[in-house]
Design an enzyme around this catalytic site. Sequence first.
Site, PDB file in Angstrom:
ATOM      1  N   ASP A   1      -6.502   0.101   0.550  1.00  0.00           N
ATOM      2  CA  ASP A   1      -6.381   0.180   1.891  1.00  0.00           C
ATOM      3  C   ASP A   1      -7.959  -0.431   2.414  1.00  0.00           C
ATOM      4  O   ASP A   1      -8.492  -0.874   1.774  1.00  0.00           O
ATOM      5  CB  ASP A   1      -6.274   1.659   2.599  1.00  0.00           C
ATOM      6  CG  ASP A   1      -7.386   2.748   2.317  1.00  0.00           C
ATOM      7  OD1 ASP A   1      -8.350   2.350   1.477  1.00  0.00           O
ATOM      8  OD2 ASP A   1      -7.541   3.500   3.012  1.00  0.00           O
TER       9      ASP A   1
ATOM     10  N   LYS B   1       0.839  -1.333  -0.022  1.00  0.00           N
ATOM     11  CA  LYS B   1      -0.130   0.193  -0.099  1.00  0.00           C
ATOM     12  C   LYS B   1       0.994   1.358   0.152  1.00  0.00           C
ATOM     13  O   LYS B   1       0.777   2.017  -0.790  1.00  0.00           O
ATOM     14  CB  LYS B   1      -0.905  -0.120   1.217  1.00  0.00           C
ATOM     15  CG  LYS B   1      -1.939   0.971   1.283  1.00  0.00           C
ATOM     16  CD  LYS B   1      -2.813   1.130   2.539  1.00  0.00           C
ATOM     17  CE  LYS B   1      -1.841   1.797   3.696  1.00  0.00           C
ATOM     18  NZ  LYS B   1      -2.749   2.181   4.825  1.00  0.00           N
TER      19      LYS B   1
END
Length: 217
Positions: free
Chosen positions: A148, A130
């Site tokens: 996320d 991420k």
Amino acid sequence: MKPKTNQSNQKTRQRTALILKRLEQSIPDADTALAYETPFQLLIATILSAQCTDVRVNQVTPKLFKTFPGPKDFIQGDPELVIELIRSTGFFNNKAKNIIAASRQLIELHDGKVPENLEDLVSLPGVGRKTANVVLGTAFGRPSVVVDTHVRRVSNRLGLSKSSDPEKIEHDLMCLLPEKKWTSGAHRLLLHGRYTCKARKPMCDQCVLADLCPSVA
Ligand code: SF4
């Protein structure tokens, strides 16, 4: 590069295009809220943003970056001072340890520069897929899909991915979104999840995607 897929569900593609269009209207600004001036600063700010709000990170980073402008400064500086300056972002011991270790790796393996590829980025301490995709997409302008918790939830509710695995969701979104909209499209899904399609109480009655959403309540 856009992955090859046999998931050529034309209807989902058309619905995704409409979803993107609506989100572009409702969320015109898809830039990150994190304040940064260099790829290194964005990397550090993104590490700090784990389990913390962007607002809080932005309160901390001006003094942090003034005291420690680059990776060399972090490895030569006092670790206790790093901890002190980032304390309010939470998980400060781990974050400080990772920031210093990542800085050391940047100096030792990358000439002090942030690498522009996923493989090298995720090999840095404290940097997951991420964070790496945030840096690639936002600092380097390389199309990337950040997944996320918000993107995962919204993608599932909108029927853009059935998976709970972030990497699989990333792949599904890469198949559905045009490559030039990977970064901004995923970020708009994130913001939509943060402010409208909330985890506990999605605000379906105010949602611009209600007529396109299979999970509308
Ligand atoms: S209609 Fe409801 S569940 Fe669907 S995206 Fe909007 S807020 Fe989320």
